[in-house]
Design an enzyme around this catalytic site. Sequence first.
Site, PDB file in Angstrom:
ATOM      1  N   ARG A  93       0.985  -1.252   0.092  1.00 18.54           N
ATOM      2  CA  ARG A  93       0.049   0.013  -0.068  1.00 18.54           C
ATOM      3  C   ARG A  93       0.766   1.302   0.051  1.00 18.54           C
ATOM      4  O   ARG A  93       0.771   2.300  -0.709  1.00 18.54           O
ATOM      5  CB  ARG A  93      -0.891   0.077   1.237  1.00 18.54           C
ATOM      6  CG  ARG A  93      -1.853  -1.015   1.291  1.00 18.54           C
ATOM      7  CD  ARG A  93      -2.599  -1.144   2.547  1.00 18.54           C
ATOM      8  NE  ARG A  93      -3.903  -2.071   2.653  1.00 18.54           N
ATOM      9  CZ  ARG A  93      -4.273  -2.657   3.584  1.00 18.54           C
ATOM     10  NH1 ARG A  93      -3.936  -2.271   4.878  1.00 18.54           N
ATOM     11  NH2 ARG A  93      -5.423  -3.261   3.553  1.00 18.54           N
ATOM     12  N   GLU A 125      -5.857  -3.962  -2.466  1.00 27.17           N
ATOM     13  CA  GLU A 125      -5.018  -3.273  -1.146  1.00 27.17           C
ATOM     14  C   GLU A 125      -5.828  -2.547  -0.037  1.00 27.17           C
ATOM     15  O   GLU A 125      -5.361  -1.828   0.258  1.00 27.17           O
ATOM     16  CB  GLU A 125      -3.908  -2.530  -1.713  1.00 27.17           C
ATOM     17  CG  GLU A 125      -2.883  -3.145  -2.624  1.00 27.17           C
ATOM     18  CD  GLU A 125      -2.237  -4.142  -1.772  1.00 27.17           C
ATOM     19  OE1 GLU A 125      -2.242  -4.262  -0.483  1.00 27.17           O
ATOM     20  OE2 GLU A 125      -0.953  -4.684  -2.235  1.00 27.17           O
TER      21      GLU A 125
HETATM   22  P1  TGC Z   1      -7.150  -6.405  13.253  1.00 26.25           P
HETATM   23  O1  TGC Z   1      -7.680  -6.797  14.509  1.00 26.25           O
HETATM   24  O2  TGC Z   1      -7.446  -5.046  13.001  1.00 26.25           O
HETATM   25  O3  TGC Z   1      -5.762  -7.052  13.037  1.00 26.25           O
HETATM   26  C1  TGC Z   1      -5.251  -8.198  13.115  1.00 26.25           C
HETATM   27  C2  TGC Z   1      -3.757  -8.258  13.479  1.00 26.25           C
HETATM   28  O4  TGC Z   1      -3.248  -7.766  12.492  1.00 26.25           O
HETATM   29  C3  TGC Z   1      -2.410  -6.652  12.948  1.00 26.25           C
HETATM   30  N1  TGC Z   1      -2.611  -5.358  11.784  1.00 26.25           N
HETATM   31  C4  TGC Z   1      -1.514  -5.141  11.228  1.00 26.25           C
HETATM   32  N2  TGC Z   1      -0.255  -5.642  11.114  1.00 26.25           N
HETATM   33  C5  TGC Z   1       0.705  -5.246  10.240  1.00 26.25           C
HETATM   34  N3  TGC Z   1      -0.085  -4.105   9.227  1.00 26.25           N
HETATM   35  C6  TGC Z   1      -1.138  -3.757   9.117  1.00 26.25           C
HETATM   36  N4  TGC Z   1      -1.588  -2.988   8.374  1.00 26.25           N
HETATM   37  C7  TGC Z   1      -1.968  -4.308  10.195  1.00 26.25           C
HETATM   38  N5  TGC Z   1      -3.133  -4.061  10.383  1.00 26.25           N
HETATM   39  C8  TGC Z   1      -3.588  -4.667  11.637  1.00 26.25           C
HETATM   40  C9  TGC Z   1      -3.233  -6.081  14.226  1.00 26.25           C
HETATM   41  O5  TGC Z   1      -2.297  -5.487  15.191  1.00 26.25           O
HETATM   42  C10 TGC Z   1      -3.455  -7.390  14.902  1.00 26.25           C
HETATM   43  O6  TGC Z   1      -2.287  -8.191  15.200  1.00 26.25           O
HETATM   44  P2  TGC Z   1      -2.367  -8.991  16.666  1.00 26.25           P
HETATM   45  O7  TGC Z   1      -1.196  -9.282  16.813  1.00 26.25           O
HETATM   46  O8  TGC Z   1      -3.257  -8.267  17.641  1.00 26.25           O
HETATM   47  O9  TGC Z   1      -3.360 -10.088  16.154  1.00 26.25           O
HETATM   48  O10 TGC Z   1      -8.020  -7.196  12.083  1.00 26.25           O
HETATM   49  P3  TGC Z   1      -9.357  -7.129  11.407  1.00 26.25           P
HETATM   50  O11 TGC Z   1      -9.910  -8.393  11.183  1.00 26.25           O
HETATM   51  O12 TGC Z   1     -10.149  -5.917  12.448  1.00 26.25           O
HETATM   52  O13 TGC Z   1      -9.263  -6.287  10.121  1.00 26.25           O
HETATM   53  C11 TGC Z   1      -8.716  -5.012   9.708  1.00 26.25           C
HETATM   54  C12 TGC Z   1      -8.858  -4.700   8.198  1.00 26.25           C
HETATM   55  C13 TGC Z   1     -10.410  -4.607   7.766  1.00 26.25           C
HETATM   56  C14 TGC Z   1      -7.968  -3.204   8.376  1.00 26.25           C
HETATM   57  C15 TGC Z   1      -8.056  -5.779   7.432  1.00 26.25           C
HETATM   58  O14 TGC Z   1      -8.874  -6.816   7.228  1.00 26.25           O
HETATM   59  C16 TGC Z   1      -7.942  -5.340   5.834  1.00 26.25           C
HETATM   60  O15 TGC Z   1      -7.068  -4.526   5.565  1.00 26.25           O
HETATM   61  N6  TGC Z   1      -8.808  -5.702   5.074  1.00 26.25           N
HETATM   62  C17 TGC Z   1      -8.669  -5.220   3.647  1.00 26.25           C
HETATM   63  C18 TGC Z   1      -8.066  -6.369   3.004  1.00 26.25           C
HETATM   64  C19 TGC Z   1      -7.167  -6.163   1.773  1.00 26.25           C
HETATM   65  O16 TGC Z   1      -6.624  -4.932   1.673  1.00 26.25           O
HETATM   66  N7  TGC Z   1      -6.961  -6.963   0.971  1.00 26.25           N
HETATM   67  C20 TGC Z   1      -5.920  -6.678  -0.043  1.00 26.25           C
HETATM   68  C21 TGC Z   1      -5.487  -8.126  -0.645  1.00 26.25           C
HETATM   69  S1  TGC Z   1      -4.105  -8.029  -1.515  1.00 26.25           S
HETATM   70  C22 TGC Z   1      -4.467  -7.184  -2.984  1.00 26.25           C
HETATM   71  O17 TGC Z   1      -5.039  -6.179  -2.996  1.00 26.25           O
HETATM   72  C23 TGC Z   1      -3.111  -7.163  -3.824  1.00 26.25           C
HETATM   73  S2  TGC Z   1      -3.385  -6.011  -5.393  1.00 26.25           S
HETATM   74  C24 TGC Z   1      -1.810  -6.054  -5.620  1.00 26.25           C
HETATM   75  C25 TGC Z   1      -1.521  -5.371  -7.000  1.00 26.25           C
HETATM   76  O18 TGC Z   1      -1.703  -5.941  -8.126  1.00 26.25           O
HETATM   77  O19 TGC Z   1      -0.839  -4.242  -6.680  1.00 26.25           O
HETATM   78  P1  FAD Z   2     -15.744  -6.878  -0.930  1.00 28.96           P
HETATM   79  O1  FAD Z   2     -14.936  -7.120   0.430  1.00 28.96           O
HETATM   80  O2  FAD Z   2     -16.996  -7.714  -1.171  1.00 28.96           O
HETATM   81  O3  FAD Z   2     -16.476  -5.463  -0.611  1.00 28.96           O
HETATM   82  C1  FAD Z   2     -17.501  -4.667  -1.417  1.00 28.96           C
HETATM   83  C2  FAD Z   2     -18.001  -3.210  -1.168  1.00 28.96           C
HETATM   84  O4  FAD Z   2     -18.271  -3.552   0.130  1.00 28.96           O
HETATM   85  C3  FAD Z   2     -16.576  -2.568  -1.322  1.00 28.96           C
HETATM   86  O5  FAD Z   2     -16.926  -1.291  -1.995  1.00 28.96           O
HETATM   87  C4  FAD Z   2     -16.217  -2.376   0.169  1.00 28.96           C
HETATM   88  O6  FAD Z   2     -15.438  -1.038   0.377  1.00 28.96           O
HETATM   89  C5  FAD Z   2     -17.637  -2.403   0.850  1.00 28.96           C
HETATM   90  N1  FAD Z   2     -17.195  -2.670   2.152  1.00 28.96           N
HETATM   91  C6  FAD Z   2     -16.800  -3.698   2.889  1.00 28.96           C
HETATM   92  N2  FAD Z   2     -16.801  -3.536   4.299  1.00 28.96           N
HETATM   93  C7  FAD Z   2     -17.451  -2.610   4.514  1.00 28.96           C
HETATM   94  C8  FAD Z   2     -17.810  -2.105   5.793  1.00 28.96           C
HETATM   95  N3  FAD Z   2     -17.631  -2.607   6.870  1.00 28.96           N
HETATM   96  N4  FAD Z   2     -18.892  -0.891   5.534  1.00 28.96           N
HETATM   97  C9  FAD Z   2     -19.059  -0.420   4.708  1.00 28.96           C
HETATM   98  N5  FAD Z   2     -18.756  -0.900   3.383  1.00 28.96           N
HETATM   99  C10 FAD Z   2     -17.949  -2.050   3.374  1.00 28.96           C
HETATM  100  N6  FAD Z   2      -6.143  -9.941  -3.688  1.00 28.96           N
HETATM  101  C11 FAD Z   2      -5.024 -10.634  -3.156  1.00 28.96           C
HETATM  102  O7  FAD Z   2      -5.352 -11.397  -2.212  1.00 28.96           O
HETATM  103  N7  FAD Z   2      -4.054 -10.697  -4.164  1.00 28.96           N
HETATM  104  C12 FAD Z   2      -3.871  -9.947  -5.334  1.00 28.96           C
HETATM  105  O8  FAD Z   2      -2.768 -10.141  -6.027  1.00 28.96           O
HETATM  106  C13 FAD Z   2      -4.988  -9.293  -5.565  1.00 28.96           C
HETATM  107  N8  FAD Z   2      -4.833  -8.607  -7.003  1.00 28.96           N
HETATM  108  C14 FAD Z   2      -5.959  -7.872  -7.316  1.00 28.96           C
HETATM  109  C15 FAD Z   2      -6.038  -7.447  -8.483  1.00 28.96           C
HETATM  110  C16 FAD Z   2      -7.303  -6.738  -9.435  1.00 28.96           C
HETATM  111  C17 FAD Z   2      -7.045  -6.261 -10.460  1.00 28.96           C
HETATM  112  C18 FAD Z   2      -8.291  -6.523  -8.378  1.00 28.96           C
HETATM  113  C19 FAD Z   2      -9.339  -5.838  -8.984  1.00 28.96           C
HETATM  114  C20 FAD Z   2      -8.270  -7.177  -6.984  1.00 28.96           C
HETATM  115  C21 FAD Z   2      -7.080  -7.848  -6.689  1.00 28.96           C
HETATM  116  N9  FAD Z   2      -7.163  -8.266  -5.330  1.00 28.96           N
HETATM  117  C22 FAD Z   2      -6.212  -9.179  -4.824  1.00 28.96           C
HETATM  118  C23 FAD Z   2      -8.326  -8.365  -4.437  1.00 28.96           C
HETATM  119  C24 FAD Z   2      -8.625  -7.137  -3.558  1.00 28.96           C
HETATM  120  O9  FAD Z   2      -7.751  -6.739  -2.675  1.00 28.96           O
HETATM  121  C25 FAD Z   2     -10.116  -7.108  -3.481  1.00 28.96           C
HETATM  122  O10 FAD Z   2     -10.911  -6.952  -4.621  1.00 28.96           O
HETATM  123  C26 FAD Z   2     -10.343  -5.930  -2.261  1.00 28.96           C
HETATM  124  O11 FAD Z   2      -9.897  -6.160  -1.065  1.00 28.96           O
HETATM  125  C27 FAD Z   2     -11.921  -5.936  -2.188  1.00 28.96           C
HETATM  126  O12 FAD Z   2     -12.415  -7.458  -1.967  1.00 28.96           O
HETATM  127  P2  FAD Z   2     -13.828  -7.795  -2.684  1.00 28.96           P
HETATM  128  O13 FAD Z   2     -13.475  -7.723  -4.222  1.00 28.96           O
HETATM  129  O14 FAD Z   2     -14.128  -9.083  -2.128  1.00 28.96           O
HETATM  130  O15 FAD Z   2     -14.948  -6.751  -2.154  1.00 28.96           O
END
Ligand code: TGC
Ligand code: FAD
Length: 400
Positions: A260, A380
Site C-alpha cells: 500500500r 489493497e
Molecule cells: P485487526 O484486528 O485490525 O488486526 C489483526 C492483527 O493484524 C495486525 N495489523 C496489522 N499488522 C501489520 N500491518 C497492518 N496494516 C495491520 N493491520 C492490523 C493487528 O495489530 C492485529 O495483530 P495482533 O497481533 O493483535 O493479532 O484485523 P481485522 O480483522 O479487524 O481487519 C482489519 C482490516 C479490515 C483493516 C483488514 O482486514 C484489512 O485491511 N482488510 C482489507 C483487505 C485487503 O486489503 N486485501 C488486499 C488483498 S492483496 C491485494 O489486493 C493485492 S493487489 C496487488 C497489486 O496488484 O498491486
Molecule cells: P468486498 O470485500 O466484497 O467489498 C464490496 C464493497 O463493500 C466495497 O465497496 C467495500 O468497500 C464495501 N465494504 C466492505 N466492508 C464494508 C464495511 N464494513 N462498511 C461499508 N462498506 C464496506 N487480492 C489478493 O489477495 N491478491 C492479489 O494479488 C490481488 N490482486 C487484485 C488485482 C485486481 C485487478 C483486483 C481488482 C483485485 C485484486 N485483489 C487481490 C483483491 C482485492 O484486494 C479485493 O478486490 C479487495 O480487497 C476488495 O475485496 P472484494 O472484491 O471481495 O470486495
Amino acid sequence: MAASPKVPKARAYSSPLDPMDLYDVRSLLSDEERMVQDAVGRLVDEKVLPVIQGHFENHTFPRELVADLAALGLLGSSLEGYGCAGMNAVCYGLICQELERGDSGVRSFVSVQSSLCMYPIHSYGSEEQKQRYLPRMAKGELIGCFGLTEPHGGSDPANMKTHAKRRGKDWVINGAKMWITNGAIADLCVLWAMTDEGIRGFIVDKGTAGFTAPEIKHKFSLRASVTSALFFDNVVVPEANVLPGVVGLKGPLSCLTQARYGITWGVIGAAQACLRQLIDYTKDRELFGRALAANQAIQIRLAEMSRKITLSQLLSLQLGRLKDAGKMTPAQVSLAKWNNARAAIEVARDARDMLGGAGISAEYVPIRHMLNLESVITYEGTETIHQLTIGRELTGINAF
Ligand code: TGC
Ligand code: FAD
C-alpha cells in the site's frame, strides 16, 4: 455582414516551475534517490510506453519487461541480501511512481513480486526458503503471486475459508482465492490459509498436484496485468513450505502495508501522465478562436489536478521518510492510499473529459489510467476500509 468581435490574444507567461513537480519535491531527494528515479524513468520512456497501449488493448501482460525490471534491481528493491538491491523506502516509492506513469499493471507486477511475495519470504521465511526463492525472484527467474482474497469477500480476510490441516509431516490445503495478480504466470504462490493455530503462510509451487490458477478474462481494468483465481483441491505441501516466522492476520496485513505504501506513490505517476498529456493537448487545441488552455474554466480544472498531485507528492514523501526512520504506522499508510488513489482517479476522469471524444481512445493515456485506477482504488483495501482504519485510529472504536 457585421464582423464578429475579435477575441483578445492571451497574454503569454513564462513559468519557472516544473508542472509535474510544483513544490520541487525532487530537491528534497538525495542524489541516489534522484538517480533511481531517472533510471526507472528512462526504462519507462524507452521500454514501457512504446508497448503498453498494445498490451492493454490485447489484454496481455508485457512479460518481456521482466528481465529489464530485474536488471535495474527493481524486484525486491528494498530488501537486504539474497541478490536484492537494499534501497531505501523513498527509492521504492519513486520506482512505483515512475512505473505507474507507464501503467498500473507494470507497477502491480513489481508490487506483488516485491512487497507481497519477496517481503514475506524475507521477513518470515526460513533460511532455506530465502536461499531457494529470493535470489531467483530478484532476477525475475521466478514470479510470485499472493493469495489472500477469497470469492466470498476480500475486505474481511480474517473470515477466510481456505484452510490447511496437518497430515503427518505435511499439510493438506483446500479452498479458493480470487482476483490474484500474476496468478496464471506465477511460479509460486504465497498463500494464506486458516489452520488450527490461526492464519499461516504457505509457499505453494506451480505444478503442485491439485493447484490450478485460471486467468480471469473480460477485465476492463488492469488489462496489461494477469489476474487469476486460485483453486486448491487437496493440495499437499511439506512443512518446509510453511513460513515459520508468523502466525495470524498480522502476517498478510504487514505485507499489505508494504504494498500500500508503494501504491501511494504509484498513483501519482498515473495522475502525472494524464496531466502532462492534457496540458499539451489543451494548449494545441483551438476552439472559439483561442487555445482551449486559455479558458479560465480549463485552467481551474488543470490547477485542481496540480493541487491534488502536489498534495499526494508531499504526503508520500513524508510517509517514505517516516518509513525509512522506522516510524510509519498502518493508519498513516491508509490515509495516503485513500487520498492519493482518490486524487489520481479524479485527475484521470477529468482528463478524459477534457480530451472530448479523443478521451475515449486508448491512443491517449487518460482512459487507460482511469480504468486501471478503478482496480487500484479497490485493491489493497478499498477506500472504505482505509477510511474506517483512520476512523478507528481517531476514535479508538473498531467499526469493522
Ligand atoms: P485487526 O484486528 O485490525 O488486526 C489483526 C492483527 O493484524 C495486525 N495489523 C496489522 N499488522 C501489520 N500491518 C497492518 N496494516 C495491520 N493491520 C492490523 C493487528 O495489530 C492485529 O495483530 P495482533 O497481533 O493483535 O493479532 O484485523 P481485522 O480483522 O479487524 O481487519 C482489519 C482490516 C479490515 C483493516 C483488514 O482486514 C484489512 O485491511 N482488510 C482489507 C483487505 C485487503 O486489503 N486485501 C488486499 C488483498 S492483496 C491485494 O489486493 C493485492 S493487489 C496487488 C497489486 O496488484 O498491486
Ligand atoms: P468486498 O470485500 O466484497 O467489498 C464490496 C464493497 O463493500 C466495497 O465497496 C467495500 O468497500 C464495501 N465494504 C466492505 N466492508 C464494508 C464495511 N464494513 N462498511 C461499508 N462498506 C464496506 N487480492 C489478493 O489477495 N491478491 C492479489 O494479488 C490481488 N490482486 C487484485 C488485482 C485486481 C485487478 C483486483 C481488482 C483485485 C485484486 N485483489 C487481490 C483483491 C482485492 O484486494 C479485493 O478486490 C479487495 O480487497 C476488495 O475485496 P472484494 O472484491 O471481495 O470486495
